[in-house]
Design a protein around this motif. Structure first.
Motif, PDB file in Angstrom:
ATOM      1  N   SER C 119       2.121  65.456  37.530  1.00 16.07           N
ATOM      2  CA  SER C 119       2.006  66.917  37.744  1.00 16.07           C
ATOM      3  C   SER C 119       1.852  67.159  39.204  1.00 16.07           C
ATOM      4  O   SER C 119       1.327  66.397  39.961  1.00 16.07           O
ATOM      5  N   ILE C 120       2.748  68.119  39.660  1.00 14.13           N
ATOM      6  CA  ILE C 120       2.543  68.419  41.030  1.00 14.13           C
ATOM      7  C   ILE C 120       1.119  68.875  41.463  1.00 14.13           C
ATOM      8  O   ILE C 120       0.598  68.823  42.674  1.00 14.13           O
ATOM      9  N   LYS C 121       0.149  69.149  40.407  1.00 10.27           N
ATOM     10  CA  LYS C 121      -1.294  69.660  40.834  1.00 10.27           C
ATOM     11  C   LYS C 121      -2.063  68.573  41.238  1.00 10.27           C
ATOM     12  O   LYS C 121      -3.354  68.947  41.420  1.00 10.27           O
ATOM     13  N   VAL C 122      -1.747  67.268  40.822  1.00  7.60           N
ATOM     14  CA  VAL C 122      -2.512  66.248  41.016  1.00  7.60           C
ATOM     15  C   VAL C 122      -2.420  65.816  42.435  1.00  7.60           C
ATOM     16  O   VAL C 122      -1.162  65.039  42.606  1.00  7.60           O
ATOM     17  N   PRO C 123      -3.346  65.989  43.167  1.00  4.43           N
ATOM     18  CA  PRO C 123      -3.065  65.470  44.786  1.00  4.43           C
ATOM     19  C   PRO C 123      -2.785  63.889  44.709  1.00  4.43           C
ATOM     20  O   PRO C 123      -2.028  63.527  45.708  1.00  4.43           O
ATOM     21  N   ASP C 124      -3.233  63.210  43.903  1.00  5.31           N
ATOM     22  CA  ASP C 124      -3.279  61.707  44.354  1.00  5.31           C
ATOM     23  C   ASP C 124      -1.900  61.371  43.751  1.00  5.31           C
ATOM     24  O   ASP C 124      -1.329  60.001  44.044  1.00  5.31           O
ATOM     25  N   GLY C 125      -1.158  62.067  43.184  1.00  3.61           N
ATOM     26  CA  GLY C 125       0.217  61.491  42.458  1.00  3.61           C
ATOM     27  C   GLY C 125       1.402  61.836  43.461  1.00  3.61           C
ATOM     28  O   GLY C 125       2.579  61.713  43.216  1.00  3.61           O
ATOM     29  N   HIS C 126       1.124  62.583  44.708  1.00  7.31           N
ATOM     30  CA  HIS C 126       2.144  63.087  45.540  1.00  7.31           C
ATOM     31  C   HIS C 126       2.668  61.799  46.059  1.00  7.31           C
ATOM     32  O   HIS C 126       1.810  60.924  46.458  1.00  7.31           O
ATOM     33  N   CYS C 127       3.875  61.763  46.459  1.00  5.78           N
ATOM     34  CA  CYS C 127       4.359  60.414  47.108  1.00  5.78           C
ATOM     35  C   CYS C 127       5.925  61.154  48.159  1.00  5.78           C
ATOM     36  O   CYS C 127       6.405  62.128  47.602  1.00  5.78           O
ATOM     37  N   ARG C 128       6.189  60.223  48.855  1.00  8.53           N
ATOM     38  CA  ARG C 128       7.343  60.310  49.586  1.00  8.53           C
ATOM     39  C   ARG C 128       8.486  59.211  49.353  1.00  8.53           C
ATOM     40  O   ARG C 128       9.585  59.489  49.460  1.00  8.53           O
ATOM     41  N   GLU C 129       7.797  58.142  49.071  1.00  6.36           N
ATOM     42  CA  GLU C 129       8.624  57.133  48.888  1.00  6.36           C
ATOM     43  C   GLU C 129       8.031  56.024  47.928  1.00  6.36           C
ATOM     44  O   GLU C 129       6.873  56.195  47.595  1.00  6.36           O
ATOM     45  N   ASP C 130       8.718  55.092  47.268  1.00  9.86           N
ATOM     46  CA  ASP C 130       7.958  54.189  46.220  1.00  9.86           C
ATOM     47  C   ASP C 130       6.827  53.466  46.816  1.00  9.86           C
ATOM     48  O   ASP C 130       5.894  53.232  45.841  1.00  9.86           O
ATOM     49  N   SER C 131       6.824  53.198  47.975  1.00 12.39           N
ATOM     50  CA  SER C 131       5.676  52.365  48.325  1.00 12.39           C
ATOM     51  C   SER C 131       4.322  53.258  48.110  1.00 12.39           C
ATOM     52  O   SER C 131       3.264  52.532  48.366  1.00 12.39           O
ATOM     53  N   CYS C 133       3.486  54.717  45.436  1.00 11.58           N
ATOM     54  CA  CYS C 133       2.864  54.706  44.321  1.00 11.58           C
ATOM     55  C   CYS C 133       3.012  53.358  43.855  1.00 11.58           C
ATOM     56  O   CYS C 133       3.563  52.523  43.500  1.00 11.58           O
ATOM     57  N   THR C 134       1.596  52.609  44.349  1.00  8.52           N
ATOM     58  CA  THR C 134       1.199  51.182  43.832  1.00  8.52           C
ATOM     59  C   THR C 134       1.452  51.019  42.289  1.00  8.52           C
ATOM     60  O   THR C 134       0.689  51.682  41.445  1.00  8.52           O
ATOM     61  N   HIS C 143      -2.850  61.870  34.891  1.00 11.32           N
ATOM     62  CA  HIS C 143      -2.528  61.803  33.625  1.00 11.32           C
ATOM     63  C   HIS C 143      -1.899  60.339  33.029  1.00 11.32           C
ATOM     64  O   HIS C 143      -1.260  60.286  31.966  1.00 11.32           O
ATOM     65  N   GLY C 144      -1.856  59.346  34.028  1.00  9.56           N
ATOM     66  CA  GLY C 144      -1.222  58.120  33.701  1.00  9.56           C
ATOM     67  C   GLY C 144      -1.350  57.086  34.672  1.00  9.56           C
ATOM     68  O   GLY C 144      -2.216  57.042  35.852  1.00  9.56           O
ATOM     69  N   ILE C 145      -0.574  55.945  34.495  1.00  9.08           N
ATOM     70  CA  ILE C 145      -0.545  54.610  35.417  1.00  9.08           C
ATOM     71  C   ILE C 145       0.652  54.768  36.067  1.00  9.08           C
ATOM     72  O   ILE C 145       1.770  54.990  35.459  1.00  9.08           O
ATOM     73  N   LYS C 146       0.510  54.558  37.605  1.00  9.34           N
ATOM     74  CA  LYS C 146       1.904  54.618  38.360  1.00  9.34           C
ATOM     75  C   LYS C 146       2.631  53.419  37.835  1.00  9.34           C
ATOM     76  O   LYS C 146       2.302  52.424  37.916  1.00  9.34           O
ATOM     77  N   CYS C 157       4.692  60.596  42.105  1.00  3.62           N
ATOM     78  CA  CYS C 157       4.931  59.387  41.480  1.00  3.62           C
ATOM     79  C   CYS C 157       5.308  59.371  40.053  1.00  3.62           C
ATOM     80  O   CYS C 157       4.845  60.239  39.266  1.00  3.62           O
ATOM     81  N   GLU C 158       6.104  58.436  39.805  1.00  5.08           N
ATOM     82  CA  GLU C 158       6.524  58.257  38.026  1.00  5.08           C
ATOM     83  C   GLU C 158       5.257  57.596  37.555  1.00  5.08           C
ATOM     84  O   GLU C 158       4.582  56.681  38.011  1.00  5.08           O
ATOM     85  N   ILE C 159       4.966  58.162  36.390  1.00  5.61           N
ATOM     86  CA  ILE C 159       3.797  57.542  35.605  1.00  5.61           C
ATOM     87  C   ILE C 159       4.119  57.050  34.215  1.00  5.61           C
ATOM     88  O   ILE C 159       5.127  57.398  33.544  1.00  5.61           O
ATOM     89  N   TYR C 160       3.338  56.020  33.575  1.00  4.83           N
ATOM     90  CA  TYR C 160       3.329  55.826  32.181  1.00  4.83           C
ATOM     91  C   TYR C 160       2.230  56.717  31.318  1.00  4.83           C
ATOM     92  O   TYR C 160       1.191  56.510  31.847  1.00  4.83           O
ATOM     93  N   GLY C 161       2.599  57.336  30.599  1.00  2.44           N
ATOM     94  CA  GLY C 161       1.575  58.080  30.020  1.00  2.44           C
ATOM     95  C   GLY C 161       2.132  59.076  29.114  1.00  2.44           C
ATOM     96  O   GLY C 161       3.358  58.939  28.497  1.00  2.44           O
ATOM     97  N   TRP C 162       1.319  59.984  28.433  1.00  2.00           N
ATOM     98  CA  TRP C 162       1.985  61.104  27.573  1.00  2.00           C
ATOM     99  C   TRP C 162       2.816  61.938  28.248  1.00  2.00           C
ATOM    100  O   TRP C 162       2.263  62.774  28.786  1.00  2.00           O
ATOM    101  N   CYS C 163       4.001  61.831  27.727  1.00  4.56           N
ATOM    102  CA  CYS C 163       5.277  62.760  28.626  1.00  4.56           C
ATOM    103  C   CYS C 163       5.616  63.831  27.641  1.00  4.56           C
ATOM    104  O   CYS C 163       5.680  63.548  26.214  1.00  4.56           O
TER     105      CYS C 163
END
Lengths: 397, 397, 397
Positions: C119-131, C133-134, C143-146, C157-163
């Motif tokens: 979600s765009i609302k989660v600050p820690d999930g923002h990214c510009r490039e793949d690096s 998102c560890t 909501h999940g694991i990067k 970031c793309e996450i694995y979680g409940w989508c």
């Protein structure tokens, strides 16, 4: 000027009450007996019996974990054979200090959101014609929202809700027959924070099979933390079968009391259990039981929701923990209390003129350099201080 | 007749204790020092240190709301990758003051009501031949009802129950590895009803990001209401990894203490947190852990019920709130207490015959019209009232 | 030798304080008035008003069972028409003393474990490039694991979680509009264990319809245990609509106080209800509301799990029971207290020389065989015991 000096000097005078002595043996013996009685009361009752020298901690910290064991088979016309385990019949399942055990239930399977007739049992749902059923109105104490139509066959309004509506038939036998034999394992951890004392109601034992085989009994086995549900209810003075079937449920309190004298051995601090029925009135008449509803939701292959509604009756158990720990209090205070009793005894010095003792007093007096010698006495005097003041007065006279 | 009158008159006599005065400076100074000591004790200790003038309210009202944050990924052979959110690993989910966090679990998927062999772990289920398995009997501490047949391959009775029965393998690693990093947000609202005082443990702050970033620490950040679960457990003196993995769960108490002096500023009333492990015995040996079971029910396309059974291990957190508020008590009472101390000091009037003061007393006496003039004194006398009574007596003699 | 005997004899002397009497009517009347005041205080205030002769039991045992009634219809774009019954909107459903009522909700249906953008609302999930998102890292408060990839379209970031992840839109109207009209039935059973006294807040009535029709009101109907939810909230001084909609939830405390004088009639022991909002700060500013999440799990025909996630807002109700019962205390103690008051009054015997009464005293004296006859008096004397001691002293002189 002289007045000021006098006043200043008199500030350092010592004032005390004046005592008189009756050389009456009867009264004296009575008086001493009374004093002995007070002393015996203080030492015997306050100290030894009531342990007045101990500090009290009544802010007990407690944690209760419960676990139920046992299975029961039910056979209903709707649902067929069904096996109930603790994961089903205990709500909530996480083993809290307040829990509910299902003994009876009414199952309404395959409810879907739809239009159907309200139950005949709901007074607000009765109707004769459509105008009795205002569209969008909630049926008071009912199952849904009125659609505006009156269903002639049932004489009730049509509603939008979970259909079919719940059947209102009363159970007369305990469906979970074996519920009486369920066992309740109560783990209770307590702590007296003031004394850093922790204990559990589960005995420290090396015998692994003890907990697997024991069953609580107030006289035979008072320290086993496993209770048979039927016994637990019966010990309240009410029959399990009556509570579970006729009264359709009830609430039972299990009171665990920890009254510990922490001066004694660790193994002497043990809980005492007691059992009461909570939902009774003064005339011991029971109220209408205890039930609630819950639903399990499912989705069909088309993604539409349906549910099974359960109205469950049963027994609610509240585990209440109370207690206090006492421990010997500060030695300083104890010492002071001892001293004060001693002091009180010593306070009332010889005040009666009597040859031997007052001669001693006079001798002491003579040794005090800053005091005038006692004059020959004309008047009676009753003690050291009286004497001194008498001297002064006569001197001034 | 005369006796009656005398008795009636004597009812209005004033009786008081008789005092004697020692004009001994040493004793007098000691006596005054003792009085000063008592006064200093009352003012210094009872009033200033112990705040004896304050009223106490220990009937604290408290409401605790908790919220957990954090996700954890598990990878089991049966279930594959699974993501756990707070909605799954916290039970109950509604944020109560007592909650449970799953750290390990055993999943038994696709159980259906059927006939199968009892688990080899259940002693009562063992059998050699069919006669060992009485039909309809419950397996004690087992999973179902005996069907009457003995399953030779396993050496256990066949049962009717949820099949297959649960696997009894013990977990040795923490499945929810990241559980240590979950955060617990504890909102605690308290109220001292007597003083109409309310406060929350969440600081009033305009800084929105404060609560998003802070983490409780007893010295660095004692007012942040967000706790890292791993820290919270470790602060009890027990290792999180030990509790979650080896001991397969445990119970932790979080004690919030509010001891507030409401005479001081509102911002001075703050909670103090402490952490204890609840499921320990005296020798600090931990008990067998904490687990329970719950099931999720499903229906297949044919409408038949099946379920997934979870046996979950984990950490139970009990949040306990205690406290008391003190506040300045009624001014009237305070005034009375001050007065009484003052009064006690004033009570012991000049009772010693001394030129200046007793001359004043005599003057007062002369002005009282209803009293005879004091006769020339022959005997000693010790004070105003003694004097009066002496006069009377001599007059009557 | 003689000293020893003397000492032994003197042990049985009776010592008492010496009193003087002022035959001053003014002072005497004042003194009697003061005594009367003390007596009036003890009898009037301590005994009659404060009921000092009663014993107190503040260890009230209480059990609370709650039941909610009412249905509400919601109409959302995602879920369509949905009817909410108590089995859905009350959590937990078993009727405990702390419960939560859903007033608003956000439903996220058909979530599956999969890869999707955070979600765009989660600050820690923002990214510009793949690096940014560890891989394998948890998104803080997310909501999940990067997965290690950055999704350009959302900038997260793309996450694995409940989508799909939960929608973060805030509700501005109360979805369960009719929640105001829900009724809360509170059954409260109390017991004062010391006095074996039990009572319920539900009136013993033969009128079956009473409970079906009544509604609590503090003046009109203070003993009806059924509360309208809207009123219950409004009585705290906060608007139901504000709490349910704008503030997205809150916590309300219902305090039930049982202060019972068990000397009076059983029907006089009645509860008093009061209502407070618990989640307020000193400046009456409310905190950010009360919400939590829960999920319902389903399986599709292939046996794969999917779920519906609910984020629910609402009102939490904490029912707190306090109270104390008082009852007349042991008759023995009562008798002793009466006696001691009586005794204190009688203690101060006639001590003044006066023709009638002292003649009586002298008569009594003459009848005592072991005592010498009183000598003709020269000095003043003030009472029986003073007289005796005076005699003795003069004799010895």
């Amino acid at each position: 000027m002289a007045g000021c000096t006098n006043f200043f000097l008199s500030v350092f005078d010592y004032k005390t009450e004046k005592y008189v002595i009756a050389k009456n043996k009867k009264v004296g013996v009575l008086f001493r007996l009374f004093q002995l009685g007070v002393l015996a009361y203080i030492i015997g009752w306050v100290f030894l019996t009531k342990k007045g020298y101990q500090e009290k901690d009544d802010s007990i910290q407690s944690s209760v974990i419960t676990k139920l064991k046992g299975v029961a088979l039910t056979n209903t016309t709707d649902g067929g054979l069904h096996l109930w385990g603790a994961e089903d019949y205990v709500i909530p399942s996480q083993g809290e200090s307040v829990f509910f055990i299902i003994t009876n239930f009414i199952e309404t399977p395959n409810q879907r959101l739809d239009y159907c007739a309200e139950s005949i049992k709901v007074p607000d749902g009765h109707c004769r014609e459509d105008s009795d059923c205002t569209e969008g109105e909630t049926v008071i104490a009912g199952h849904g929202i009125k659609s505006g139509r009156c269903v002639k066959s049932t004489g009730t309004c049509e509603i939008y809700g979970w259909c079919p509506v719940e059947k209102h038939h009363k159970q007369h036998e305990v469906l979970l027959e074996k519920a009486e034999n369920f066992t309740v394992y109560i783990k209770n951890f307590i702590r007296f924070p003031k004394f850093q004392f922790s204990k559990s109601n589960v005995l420290d034992t090396n015998n692994d099979t003890y907990l697997k085989r024991c069953m609580y009994h107030d006289t035979h086995n008072p320290y086993c933390p496993i209770f048979r549900l039927g016994d637990l209810v019966n010990w309240t003075g009410h029959s399990f079968q009556d509570m579970a079937a006729k009264a359709s449920g009830g609430a039972v309190g299990v009171l665990i009391q920890w009254n510990c004298d922490l001066d004694k051995d660790y193994s002497k601090c043990n809980p005492v259990y007691s059992f009461t029925r909570l939902d009774v009135n003064s005339n011991n008449s029971v109220t209408s039981g205890y039930n609630f509803r819950y639903a399990r939701y499912f989705k069909d292959t088309a993604g539409l929701t349906y549910r099974t509604l359960y109205k469950v009756y049963g027994i609610r158990v509240d585990i209440m923990v109370t207690g206090e720990g006492v421990f010997i209090c500060d030695m300083i205070l104890l010492y002071m209390m001892e001293k004060s009793t001693f002091y009180r005894e010593k306070k009332f010095e010889c005040a009666k003129y009597d040859s031997l003792r007052c001669r001693r007093n006079k001798d002491i007096e003579r040794k005090m350099p800053h005091k005038e010698r006692a004059p020959k006495r004309k008047a009676t005097w009753k003690g050291k201080f009286t004497e001194l003041s008498t001297e002064k007065s006569t001197a001034l006279n």
